[in-house]
Design a protein around this motif. Structure first.
Motif, mmCIF file in Angstrom:
data_model
loop_
_atom_site.group_PDB
_atom_site.id
_atom_site.type_symbol
_atom_site.label_atom_id
_atom_site.label_comp_id
_atom_site.label_asym_id
_atom_site.label_seq_id
_atom_site.Cartn_x
_atom_site.Cartn_y
_atom_site.Cartn_z
ATOM 1 N N GLU A 265 9.239 12.938 -3.160
ATOM 2 C CA GLU A 265 8.704 13.155 -1.821
ATOM 3 C C GLU A 265 7.201 12.945 -1.718
ATOM 4 O OE1 GLU A 265 9.919 16.896 -0.232
ATOM 5 O OE2 GLU A 265 11.998 16.587 -0.839
ATOM 6 N N GLY A 266 6.758 12.561 -0.526
ATOM 7 C CA GLY A 266 5.344 12.521 -0.229
ATOM 8 C C GLY A 266 4.682 11.163 -0.271
ATOM 9 N N PHE A 267 5.472 10.091 -0.463
ATOM 10 C CA PHE A 267 4.882 8.761 -0.562
ATOM 11 C C PHE A 267 5.493 7.826 0.461
ATOM 12 C CE2 PHE A 267 4.780 10.671 -4.812
ATOM 13 C CZ PHE A 267 3.418 10.698 -5.016
ATOM 14 N N THR A 268 4.649 6.981 1.058
ATOM 15 C CA THR A 268 5.102 6.000 2.044
ATOM 16 C C THR A 268 4.558 4.641 1.641
ATOM 17 O OG1 THR A 268 4.963 7.703 3.753
ATOM 18 C CG2 THR A 268 5.106 5.419 4.493
ATOM 19 N N ILE A 269 5.427 3.631 1.676
ATOM 20 C CA ILE A 269 5.027 2.277 1.289
ATOM 21 C C ILE A 269 4.976 1.381 2.520
ATOM 22 C CG2 ILE A 269 7.405 1.547 0.766
ATOM 23 C CD1 ILE A 269 6.162 -0.050 -1.628
ATOM 24 N N GLU A 270 3.980 0.501 2.537
ATOM 25 C CA GLU A 270 3.892 -0.513 3.610
ATOM 26 C C GLU A 270 3.337 -1.799 3.022
ATOM 27 O OE1 GLU A 270 -0.032 0.446 6.056
ATOM 28 O OE2 GLU A 270 1.221 2.236 5.800
ATOM 29 N N LYS A 271 3.637 -2.889 3.680
ATOM 30 C CA LYS A 271 3.200 -4.211 3.210
ATOM 31 C C LYS A 271 1.716 -4.377 3.456
ATOM 32 C CE LYS A 271 4.642 -8.894 2.942
ATOM 33 N NZ LYS A 271 4.831 -9.235 1.594
ATOM 34 N N MET A 272 1.027 -4.966 2.487
ATOM 35 C CA MET A 272 -0.399 -5.285 2.649
ATOM 36 C C MET A 272 -0.520 -6.676 3.234
ATOM 37 S SD MET A 272 -2.556 -4.244 -0.676
ATOM 38 C CE MET A 272 -4.003 -3.315 -0.375
ATOM 39 N N TYR B 28 0.869 -1.165 0.000
ATOM 40 C CA TYR B 28 0.000 0.000 0.000
ATOM 41 C C TYR B 28 0.911 1.222 0.000
ATOM 42 C CZ TYR B 28 -2.953 3.752 1.606
ATOM 43 O OH TYR B 28 -3.578 4.956 1.705
ATOM 44 N N ILE B 29 0.660 2.149 -0.915
ATOM 45 C CA ILE B 29 1.434 3.391 -0.961
ATOM 46 C C ILE B 29 0.497 4.547 -0.638
ATOM 47 C CG2 ILE B 29 2.817 4.952 -2.376
ATOM 48 C CD1 ILE B 29 3.766 2.523 -3.955
ATOM 49 N N SER B 30 0.803 5.267 0.433
ATOM 50 C CA SER B 30 -0.010 6.423 0.811
ATOM 51 C C SER B 30 0.541 7.678 0.151
ATOM 52 C CB SER B 30 -0.042 6.592 2.327
ATOM 53 O OG SER B 30 1.257 6.821 2.814
ATOM 54 N N GLY B 31 -0.334 8.647 -0.049
ATOM 55 C CA GLY B 31 0.056 9.913 -0.644
ATOM 56 C C GLY B 31 -0.340 10.051 -2.101
ATOM 57 N N ILE B 32 -0.968 9.016 -2.663
ATOM 58 C CA ILE B 32 -1.363 9.044 -4.069
ATOM 59 C C ILE B 32 -2.645 9.848 -4.228
ATOM 60 C CG2 ILE B 32 -2.187 7.632 -6.005
ATOM 61 C CD1 ILE B 32 -0.357 5.407 -4.961
ATOM 62 N N GLY B 33 -2.630 10.800 -5.177
ATOM 63 C CA GLY B 33 -3.805 11.624 -5.395
ATOM 64 C C GLY B 33 -4.338 11.581 -6.810
ATOM 65 N N CYS B 34 -3.484 11.132 -7.773
ATOM 66 C CA CYS B 34 -3.930 11.188 -9.170
ATOM 67 C C CYS B 34 -3.093 10.241 -10.039
ATOM 68 C CB CYS B 34 -3.802 12.609 -9.706
ATOM 69 S SG CYS B 34 -2.089 13.192 -9.772
#
Length: 71
Positions: free
Chosen positions: A63-70, A6-12
């Motif tokens: 910058e602006g994105f964080t990844i974590e394991k699903m 899962y990558i947070s910070g995605i807007g478009c």
């Protein structure tokens, strides 16, 4: 091998293109698929297993994105 993240910070779609290009620049990553629905769901196909820290380090160049394991 394929792994789900899962990558947070995605807007478009532009964010997706930048993330895909950045991650696929790593020699161990063969293909990256990032989805808007569900937002941030990501599948990465790798030649060798990379840790979350290694993936985040690759993403840190944009910058602006964080990844974590699903789960």
């Amino acid at each position: 091998m394929k792994r789900k993240y899962y990558i947070s910070g995605i807007g478009c779609g532009g964010c997706i293109a930048r993330i895909k290009k950045t991650l696929e620049a790593h020699p161990a990553i063969e293909e990256t698929k990032v989805y808007l629905n569900p937002k941030g769901a990501t599948v990465i196909r790798m030649k060798e297993k990379l840790s979350i820290d290694e993936l985040q380090k690759q993403l840190n160049s944009i910058e602006g994105f964080t990844i974590e394991k699903m789960n």
